[in-house]
Scaffold this motif. Sequence first.
Motif, PDB file in Angstrom:
ATOM      1  N   ASN A  19     -33.687 -25.750  56.217  1.00 55.84           N
ATOM      2  CA  ASN A  19     -33.567 -26.554  57.214  1.00 55.84           C
ATOM      3  C   ASN A  19     -32.051 -26.593  57.805  1.00 55.84           C
ATOM      4  O   ASN A  19     -31.685 -26.840  59.078  1.00 55.84           O
ATOM      5  CB  ASN A  19     -33.995 -28.017  57.198  1.00 55.84           C
ATOM      6  CG  ASN A  19     -35.310 -28.061  56.866  1.00 55.84           C
ATOM      7  OD1 ASN A  19     -36.211 -27.330  57.748  1.00 55.84           O
ATOM      8  ND2 ASN A  19     -35.779 -28.643  55.934  1.00 55.84           N
ATOM      9  N   SER A  20     -31.000 -26.573  56.734  1.00 51.67           N
ATOM     10  CA  SER A  20     -29.552 -26.795  57.005  1.00 51.67           C
ATOM     11  C   SER A  20     -28.761 -26.141  55.832  1.00 51.67           C
ATOM     12  O   SER A  20     -29.369 -25.976  54.702  1.00 51.67           O
ATOM     13  CB  SER A  20     -29.252 -27.989  57.300  1.00 51.67           C
ATOM     14  OG  SER A  20     -29.564 -28.967  56.121  1.00 51.67           O
ATOM     15  N   LEU A  31     -30.509 -25.405  60.893  1.00 51.30           N
ATOM     16  CA  LEU A  31     -30.877 -23.966  61.038  1.00 51.30           C
ATOM     17  C   LEU A  31     -32.502 -24.228  61.683  1.00 51.30           C
ATOM     18  O   LEU A  31     -33.046 -22.998  61.678  1.00 51.30           O
ATOM     19  CB  LEU A  31     -31.059 -23.188  59.692  1.00 51.30           C
ATOM     20  CG  LEU A  31     -29.840 -22.927  59.112  1.00 51.30           C
ATOM     21  CD1 LEU A  31     -29.914 -22.460  57.739  1.00 51.30           C
ATOM     22  CD2 LEU A  31     -28.831 -21.828  60.046  1.00 51.30           C
ATOM     23  N   ASN A  32     -33.144 -25.155  61.557  1.00 53.52           N
ATOM     24  CA  ASN A  32     -34.399 -25.335  62.146  1.00 53.52           C
ATOM     25  C   ASN A  32     -35.481 -24.441  61.546  1.00 53.52           C
ATOM     26  O   ASN A  32     -36.088 -23.623  61.976  1.00 53.52           O
ATOM     27  CB  ASN A  32     -34.582 -25.192  63.720  1.00 53.52           C
ATOM     28  CG  ASN A  32     -33.580 -26.014  64.436  1.00 53.52           C
ATOM     29  OD1 ASN A  32     -33.697 -27.345  64.134  1.00 53.52           O
ATOM     30  ND2 ASN A  32     -32.916 -25.596  65.605  1.00 53.52           N
ATOM     31  N   ASN A  33     -35.691 -24.531  59.986  1.00 48.45           N
ATOM     32  CA  ASN A  33     -36.563 -23.868  59.337  1.00 48.45           C
ATOM     33  C   ASN A  33     -36.573 -22.429  59.348  1.00 48.45           C
ATOM     34  O   ASN A  33     -37.414 -21.576  59.586  1.00 48.45           O
ATOM     35  CB  ASN A  33     -37.923 -24.425  59.672  1.00 48.45           C
ATOM     36  CG  ASN A  33     -38.033 -25.956  59.537  1.00 48.45           C
ATOM     37  OD1 ASN A  33     -37.730 -26.419  58.429  1.00 48.45           O
ATOM     38  ND2 ASN A  33     -39.045 -26.513  60.256  1.00 48.45           N
ATOM     39  N   VAL A  56     -20.439 -18.091  53.489  1.00 51.11           N
ATOM     40  CA  VAL A  56     -20.213 -18.293  52.140  1.00 51.11           C
ATOM     41  C   VAL A  56     -19.591 -19.719  51.821  1.00 51.11           C
ATOM     42  O   VAL A  56     -19.021 -20.295  52.620  1.00 51.11           O
ATOM     43  CB  VAL A  56     -19.070 -17.307  51.675  1.00 51.11           C
ATOM     44  CG1 VAL A  56     -18.835 -17.245  50.253  1.00 51.11           C
ATOM     45  CG2 VAL A  56     -19.764 -15.738  51.814  1.00 51.11           C
ATOM     46  N   ASN A  57     -19.849 -20.089  50.599  1.00 52.83           N
ATOM     47  CA  ASN A  57     -19.568 -21.245  50.163  1.00 52.83           C
ATOM     48  C   ASN A  57     -20.061 -22.549  50.780  1.00 52.83           C
ATOM     49  O   ASN A  57     -19.753 -23.766  50.580  1.00 52.83           O
ATOM     50  CB  ASN A  57     -17.886 -21.608  50.331  1.00 52.83           C
ATOM     51  CG  ASN A  57     -17.159 -20.686  49.239  1.00 52.83           C
ATOM     52  OD1 ASN A  57     -17.549 -20.444  48.027  1.00 52.83           O
ATOM     53  ND2 ASN A  57     -16.079 -20.207  49.662  1.00 52.83           N
ATOM     54  N   TYR A  58     -21.219 -22.311  51.128  1.00 53.88           N
ATOM     55  CA  TYR A  58     -22.201 -23.322  51.820  1.00 53.88           C
ATOM     56  C   TYR A  58     -23.464 -23.484  50.764  1.00 53.88           C
ATOM     57  O   TYR A  58     -23.722 -22.651  50.196  1.00 53.88           O
ATOM     58  CB  TYR A  58     -22.660 -23.045  53.225  1.00 53.88           C
ATOM     59  CG  TYR A  58     -21.789 -23.518  54.475  1.00 53.88           C
ATOM     60  CD1 TYR A  58     -22.090 -24.684  55.036  1.00 53.88           C
ATOM     61  CD2 TYR A  58     -20.656 -22.863  54.592  1.00 53.88           C
ATOM     62  CE1 TYR A  58     -21.241 -25.163  56.218  1.00 53.88           C
ATOM     63  CE2 TYR A  58     -19.757 -23.244  55.538  1.00 53.88           C
ATOM     64  CZ  TYR A  58     -20.065 -24.603  56.392  1.00 53.88           C
ATOM     65  OH  TYR A  58     -19.255 -24.889  57.407  1.00 53.88           O
ATOM     66  N   TYR A  59     -24.096 -24.495  51.029  1.00 54.86           N
ATOM     67  CA  TYR A  59     -25.144 -24.857  50.155  1.00 54.86           C
ATOM     68  C   TYR A  59     -26.319 -25.242  50.739  1.00 54.86           C
ATOM     69  O   TYR A  59     -26.322 -25.340  52.132  1.00 54.86           O
ATOM     70  CB  TYR A  59     -24.871 -26.317  49.201  1.00 54.86           C
ATOM     71  CG  TYR A  59     -23.809 -26.129  48.423  1.00 54.86           C
ATOM     72  CD1 TYR A  59     -23.551 -25.930  47.030  1.00 54.86           C
ATOM     73  CD2 TYR A  59     -22.402 -26.491  48.977  1.00 54.86           C
ATOM     74  CE1 TYR A  59     -22.408 -26.081  46.321  1.00 54.86           C
ATOM     75  CE2 TYR A  59     -21.164 -26.695  48.302  1.00 54.86           C
ATOM     76  CZ  TYR A  59     -21.339 -26.383  47.010  1.00 54.86           C
ATOM     77  OH  TYR A  59     -19.989 -26.107  46.025  1.00 54.86           O
ATOM     78  N   PHE A  60     -27.474 -25.020  50.180  1.00 54.87           N
ATOM     79  CA  PHE A  60     -28.915 -25.466  50.760  1.00 54.87           C
ATOM     80  C   PHE A  60     -29.733 -25.895  49.681  1.00 54.87           C
ATOM     81  O   PHE A  60     -29.807 -25.453  48.447  1.00 54.87           O
ATOM     82  CB  PHE A  60     -29.521 -24.317  51.687  1.00 54.87           C
ATOM     83  CG  PHE A  60     -29.762 -23.004  50.916  1.00 54.87           C
ATOM     84  CD1 PHE A  60     -31.165 -22.766  50.424  1.00 54.87           C
ATOM     85  CD2 PHE A  60     -28.910 -21.942  50.869  1.00 54.87           C
ATOM     86  CE1 PHE A  60     -31.362 -21.679  49.582  1.00 54.87           C
ATOM     87  CE2 PHE A  60     -29.178 -20.895  50.344  1.00 54.87           C
ATOM     88  CZ  PHE A  60     -30.381 -20.562  49.659  1.00 54.87           C
ATOM     89  N   ASN A  61     -30.670 -26.575  50.053  1.00 57.85           N
ATOM     90  CA  ASN A  61     -31.860 -27.054  49.286  1.00 57.85           C
ATOM     91  C   ASN A  61     -33.024 -26.188  49.119  1.00 57.85           C
ATOM     92  O   ASN A  61     -33.246 -25.400  50.055  1.00 57.85           O
ATOM     93  CB  ASN A  61     -32.403 -28.318  49.561  1.00 57.85           C
ATOM     94  CG  ASN A  61     -31.322 -29.471  49.452  1.00 57.85           C
ATOM     95  OD1 ASN A  61     -30.376 -29.479  48.573  1.00 57.85           O
ATOM     96  ND2 ASN A  61     -31.019 -30.290  50.599  1.00 57.85           N
ATOM     97  N   ALA A  62     -33.458 -25.771  48.063  1.00 54.07           N
ATOM     98  CA  ALA A  62     -34.686 -24.762  47.953  1.00 54.07           C
ATOM     99  C   ALA A  62     -35.842 -25.271  46.953  1.00 54.07           C
ATOM    100  O   ALA A  62     -35.356 -26.061  45.736  1.00 54.07           O
ATOM    101  CB  ALA A  62     -34.083 -23.378  47.370  1.00 54.07           C
ATOM    102  N   LYS A  63     -36.812 -24.799  46.985  1.00 55.73           N
ATOM    103  CA  LYS A  63     -37.945 -25.013  46.100  1.00 55.73           C
ATOM    104  C   LYS A  63     -38.295 -23.511  45.687  1.00 55.73           C
ATOM    105  O   LYS A  63     -38.802 -22.503  46.569  1.00 55.73           O
ATOM    106  CB  LYS A  63     -38.989 -25.459  46.866  1.00 55.73           C
ATOM    107  CG  LYS A  63     -40.382 -25.665  45.637  1.00 55.73           C
ATOM    108  CD  LYS A  63     -41.625 -26.401  46.548  1.00 55.73           C
ATOM    109  CE  LYS A  63     -42.870 -26.407  45.487  1.00 55.73           C
ATOM    110  NZ  LYS A  63     -44.039 -26.760  46.322  1.00 55.73           N
ATOM    111  N   ILE A  64     -38.056 -23.447  44.421  1.00 53.70           N
ATOM    112  CA  ILE A  64     -38.497 -22.091  43.857  1.00 53.70           C
ATOM    113  C   ILE A  64     -39.734 -22.099  43.116  1.00 53.70           C
ATOM    114  O   ILE A  64     -39.858 -22.989  42.158  1.00 53.70           O
ATOM    115  CB  ILE A  64     -37.385 -21.489  42.753  1.00 53.70           C
ATOM    116  CG1 ILE A  64     -35.886 -21.575  43.555  1.00 53.70           C
ATOM    117  CG2 ILE A  64     -37.636 -20.314  42.286  1.00 53.70           C
ATOM    118  CD1 ILE A  64     -35.690 -20.673  44.536  1.00 53.70           C
TER     119      ILE A  64
END
Length: 118
Positions: A19-20, A31-33, A56-64
Amino acid sequence: MEERRRYRRLPIKLELEINSLFKQNNDIIKLNNKTIEVIDISKNGIGIMCSDNFPVNYYFNAKIEFDEERYFYCVVKIIRSSKQGNKYCLGCEFVGLADFLADKVDEYEELLNKSQIY
C-alpha cells in the motif's frame, strides 16, 4: 566468487500487495496496492521483482505466507535495486524480525527438502 551471505536463499513464489513505502522520518509514498513478486527468501530477507523501481532505504509492511498455517507479518527494508530487462530486482531485509518468526523460514526449507522442489 566467495559466498558472503549468512543465510541460504530459498526459491519461493509469492505475491505481495504493498500500500505504501515509508521512511522513519514519516516520508510516505502511496502505492495503491501495488503487486510485487517475491522470488526468494532467507532468514535475513527477500528478493523481489517488480515493474517499478522503488527507492532504496524505504520500508514496507508485508505478510510472508508459506501456506495457510505458516505465515508471519514483518517490516521489510529495501537495501538494493538493479534493473533486469524491463523489471527491477530489489534486495530487501527483514527489520527486527523475532527469532521464532525467522524460524518459519527454516520450516519452509525443511518442506522444500522433503518435497525435493529445489
